[in-house]
Design a protein around this motif. Structure first.
Motif, PDB file in Angstrom:
ATOM      1  N   GLY A 156       0.774  -1.230   0.000  1.00  0.00           N
ATOM      2  CA  GLY A 156       0.000   0.000   0.000  1.00  0.00           C
ATOM      3  C   GLY A 156       0.805   1.281   0.000  1.00  0.00           C
ATOM      4  N   TYR A 157       2.134   1.196  -0.085  1.00  0.00           N
ATOM      5  CA  TYR A 157       2.943   2.417  -0.018  1.00  0.00           C
ATOM      6  C   TYR A 157       2.869   3.178  -1.326  1.00  0.00           C
ATOM      7  CZ  TYR A 157       6.879   5.514   0.869  1.00  0.00           C
ATOM      8  OH  TYR A 157       7.665   6.622   1.055  1.00  0.00           O
ATOM      9  N   ARG A 158       2.427   4.412  -1.241  1.00  0.00           N
ATOM     10  CA  ARG A 158       2.251   5.282  -2.413  1.00  0.00           C
ATOM     11  C   ARG A 158       2.952   6.610  -2.144  1.00  0.00           C
ATOM     12  NH1 ARG A 158      -2.455   3.714  -5.167  1.00  0.00           N
ATOM     13  NH2 ARG A 158      -1.680   5.110  -6.767  1.00  0.00           N
ATOM     14  N   PRO A 159       4.273   6.683  -2.305  1.00  0.00           N
ATOM     15  CA  PRO A 159       5.022   7.881  -1.927  1.00  0.00           C
ATOM     16  C   PRO A 159       4.654   9.132  -2.721  1.00  0.00           C
ATOM     17  CG  PRO A 159       6.418   6.373  -3.156  1.00  0.00           C
ATOM     18  CD  PRO A 159       5.124   5.659  -2.900  1.00  0.00           C
ATOM     19  N   GLY A 168      -7.016  14.434   0.067  1.00  0.00           N
ATOM     20  CA  GLY A 168      -8.046  14.308  -0.965  1.00  0.00           C
ATOM     21  C   GLY A 168      -7.673  13.285  -2.028  1.00  0.00           C
ATOM     22  N   GLU A 169      -6.391  13.276  -2.440  1.00  0.00           N
ATOM     23  CA  GLU A 169      -5.937  12.297  -3.422  1.00  0.00           C
ATOM     24  C   GLU A 169      -6.081  10.877  -2.872  1.00  0.00           C
ATOM     25  OE1 GLU A 169      -2.101  13.171  -5.554  1.00  0.00           O
ATOM     26  OE2 GLU A 169      -2.042  14.755  -4.034  1.00  0.00           O
ATOM     27  N   ALA A 170      -5.688  10.692  -1.611  1.00  0.00           N
ATOM     28  CA  ALA A 170      -5.781   9.375  -0.980  1.00  0.00           C
ATOM     29  C   ALA A 170      -7.235   8.916  -0.895  1.00  0.00           C
ATOM     30  CB  ALA A 170      -5.149   9.412   0.412  1.00  0.00           C
ATOM     31  N   GLU A 171      -8.130   9.829  -0.502  1.00  0.00           N
ATOM     32  CA  GLU A 171      -9.544   9.461  -0.386  1.00  0.00           C
ATOM     33  C   GLU A 171     -10.145   9.090  -1.734  1.00  0.00           C
ATOM     34  OE1 GLU A 171     -11.593  12.572   1.719  1.00  0.00           O
ATOM     35  OE2 GLU A 171     -10.583  12.082   3.607  1.00  0.00           O
ATOM     36  N   GLU A 172      -9.735   9.776  -2.792  1.00  0.00           N
ATOM     37  CA  GLU A 172     -10.241   9.460  -4.129  1.00  0.00           C
ATOM     38  C   GLU A 172      -9.823   8.046  -4.545  1.00  0.00           C
ATOM     39  OE1 GLU A 172     -12.462   9.813  -7.407  1.00  0.00           O
ATOM     40  OE2 GLU A 172     -12.381  11.281  -5.768  1.00  0.00           O
ATOM     41  N   ILE A 173      -8.574   7.685  -4.279  1.00  0.00           N
ATOM     42  CA  ILE A 173      -8.094   6.345  -4.615  1.00  0.00           C
ATOM     43  C   ILE A 173      -8.828   5.293  -3.785  1.00  0.00           C
ATOM     44  CG2 ILE A 173      -6.097   4.811  -4.449  1.00  0.00           C
ATOM     45  CD1 ILE A 173      -4.400   7.287  -5.252  1.00  0.00           C
ATOM     46  N   LEU A 174      -8.996   5.548  -2.497  1.00  0.00           N
ATOM     47  CA  LEU A 174      -9.693   4.601  -1.623  1.00  0.00           C
ATOM     48  C   LEU A 174     -11.174   4.487  -1.991  1.00  0.00           C
ATOM     49  CD1 LEU A 174      -8.061   5.604   1.781  1.00  0.00           C
ATOM     50  CD2 LEU A 174      -7.610   3.528   0.462  1.00  0.00           C
ATOM     51  N   SER A 192     -12.080  -2.160   4.285  1.00  0.00           N
ATOM     52  CA  SER A 192     -10.830  -1.956   5.034  1.00  0.00           C
ATOM     53  C   SER A 192      -9.611  -1.867   4.130  1.00  0.00           C
ATOM     54  CB  SER A 192     -10.631  -3.066   6.070  1.00  0.00           C
ATOM     55  OG  SER A 192     -11.667  -3.046   7.003  1.00  0.00           O
ATOM     56  N   CYS A 193      -9.736  -1.150   3.019  1.00  0.00           N
ATOM     57  CA  CYS A 193      -8.577  -0.946   2.163  1.00  0.00           C
ATOM     58  C   CYS A 193      -7.766   0.237   2.708  1.00  0.00           C
ATOM     59  CB  CYS A 193      -8.978  -0.740   0.709  1.00  0.00           C
ATOM     60  SG  CYS A 193     -10.066   0.645   0.405  1.00  0.00           S
ATOM     61  N   PHE A 194      -6.480   0.235   2.415  1.00  0.00           N
ATOM     62  CA  PHE A 194      -5.609   1.287   2.944  1.00  0.00           C
ATOM     63  C   PHE A 194      -4.474   1.567   1.977  1.00  0.00           C
ATOM     64  CE2 PHE A 194      -3.232  -2.455   3.996  1.00  0.00           C
ATOM     65  CZ  PHE A 194      -1.910  -2.060   3.977  1.00  0.00           C
ATOM     66  N   LEU A 195      -3.846   2.708   2.199  1.00  0.00           N
ATOM     67  CA  LEU A 195      -2.594   3.030   1.543  1.00  0.00           C
ATOM     68  C   LEU A 195      -1.744   3.797   2.536  1.00  0.00           C
ATOM     69  CD1 LEU A 195      -2.547   6.281   0.555  1.00  0.00           C
ATOM     70  CD2 LEU A 195      -4.176   5.377  -1.089  1.00  0.00           C
ATOM     71  N   VAL A 196      -0.450   3.750   2.322  1.00  0.00           N
ATOM     72  CA  VAL A 196       0.503   4.481   3.149  1.00  0.00           C
ATOM     73  C   VAL A 196       1.112   5.534   2.251  1.00  0.00           C
ATOM     74  CG1 VAL A 196       2.568   4.332   4.583  1.00  0.00           C
ATOM     75  CG2 VAL A 196       0.969   2.411   4.512  1.00  0.00           C
ATOM     76  N   ARG A 197       1.089   6.774   2.702  1.00  0.00           N
ATOM     77  CA  ARG A 197       1.595   7.868   1.873  1.00  0.00           C
ATOM     78  C   ARG A 197       2.553   8.714   2.681  1.00  0.00           C
ATOM     79  NH1 ARG A 197      -1.589  12.557   3.063  1.00  0.00           N
ATOM     80  NH2 ARG A 197      -3.373  12.027   4.378  1.00  0.00           N
ATOM     81  N   ASP A 198       3.348   9.497   1.986  1.00  0.00           N
ATOM     82  CA  ASP A 198       4.227  10.445   2.654  1.00  0.00           C
ATOM     83  C   ASP A 198       3.418  11.664   3.057  1.00  0.00           C
ATOM     84  OD1 ASP A 198       6.363   8.755   2.271  1.00  0.00           O
ATOM     85  OD2 ASP A 198       7.131   9.819   0.530  1.00  0.00           O
ATOM     86  N   SER A 199       3.803  12.256   4.177  1.00  0.00           N
ATOM     87  CA  SER A 199       3.107  13.438   4.661  1.00  0.00           C
ATOM     88  C   SER A 199       3.744  14.685   4.057  1.00  0.00           C
ATOM     89  CB  SER A 199       3.204  13.507   6.188  1.00  0.00           C
ATOM     90  OG  SER A 199       2.675  14.712   6.664  1.00  0.00           O
ATOM     91  N   ALA A 200       2.921  15.618   3.691  1.00  0.00           N
ATOM     92  CA  ALA A 200       3.435  16.871   3.129  1.00  0.00           C
ATOM     93  C   ALA A 200       3.646  17.911   4.221  1.00  0.00           C
ATOM     94  CB  ALA A 200       2.452  17.407   2.091  1.00  0.00           C
ATOM     95  N   ALA A 201       3.138  17.651   5.430  1.00  0.00           N
ATOM     96  CA  ALA A 201       3.076  18.698   6.437  1.00  0.00           C
ATOM     97  C   ALA A 201       4.245  18.732   7.411  1.00  0.00           C
ATOM     98  CB  ALA A 201       1.765  18.562   7.215  1.00  0.00           C
ATOM     99  N   ASP A 202       4.565  17.641   8.069  1.00  0.00           N
ATOM    100  CA  ASP A 202       5.410  17.702   9.252  1.00  0.00           C
ATOM    101  C   ASP A 202       6.494  16.635   9.215  1.00  0.00           C
ATOM    102  OD1 ASP A 202       6.442  17.994  11.782  1.00  0.00           O
ATOM    103  OD2 ASP A 202       4.523  17.870  12.812  1.00  0.00           O
TER     104      ASP A 202
END
Length: 168
Positions: free
Chosen positions: A66-69, A75-81, A88-98
């Motif tokens: 599920g890693y999607r760097p 919003g992008e993650a929610e659209e894909i999900l 119970s599908c999931f993805l792991v993404r990099d954070s743009a904030a902190d």
């Protein structure tokens, strides 16, 4: 002798000799098929020292379920999900904030979206959310995802397993 008499039979005793040492086999090896063109050598052996391909490897090429760097925004993650029909599908993404929370697990459960930050602790390990006393931490992102694929996340009173990673 009568049928009730004790008859002792003496067998010759040979001196005991120690057994030879066990055969030394080479370390565990994996057999792989050689190219079809190589008829003289149908099989090749690979040494045990070679590490098997691990789908959770955290090397230069990160292959984590599920890693999607490239996805940074919620919003992008929610659209894909939203487009994935599995529960119970999931993805792991990099954070743009902190920088303290470099990754986010975005998941869909019962039609609702959750976004959980993964924090880096002072010792460099990862854990869910902010630091808590006695929390379980993980050395790598792959370890964290693997752990929560068999041990549920506790999010807002619900237990959620990371069981259906989204790749496309």
């Amino acid at each position: 002798p009568s049928c009730y008499e004790d008859v002792t039979i003496q067998f010759p005793v040979s001196p005991r000799t120690p057994l030879p040492p066990p055969t030394q086999f080479p370390p565990y090896s994996a057999i792989t098929y050689a190219d079809d063109e190589d008829d003289d050598n149908l099989y090749t052996l690979e040494d045990e020292e070679q590490e098997p391909d691990d789908i959770y490897a955290d090397e230069d090429t990160i292959v984590i379920p599920g890693y999607r760097p490239h996805i940074k925004k919620r919003g992008e993650a929610e659209e894909i999900l939203r487009n994935d029909t599995r529960s119970s599908c999931f993805l792991v993404r990099d954070s743009a904030a902190d920088a303290k929370f470099p990754h986010v697990i975005s998941l869909k459960s019962n039609g609702a979206f959750e976004h959980t930050r993964l924090g880096v602790r002072t010792d460099g390990t990862l854990a869910i959310g902010t630091a808590k006393p006695g929390e379980l931490t993980h050395l790598t992102l792959g370890d964290l995802v693997r752990y929560h694929s068999i041990t549920p996340l506790h999010l807002r009173g619900r237990n959620i397993l990371l069981k259906n990673p989204v790749y496309s």
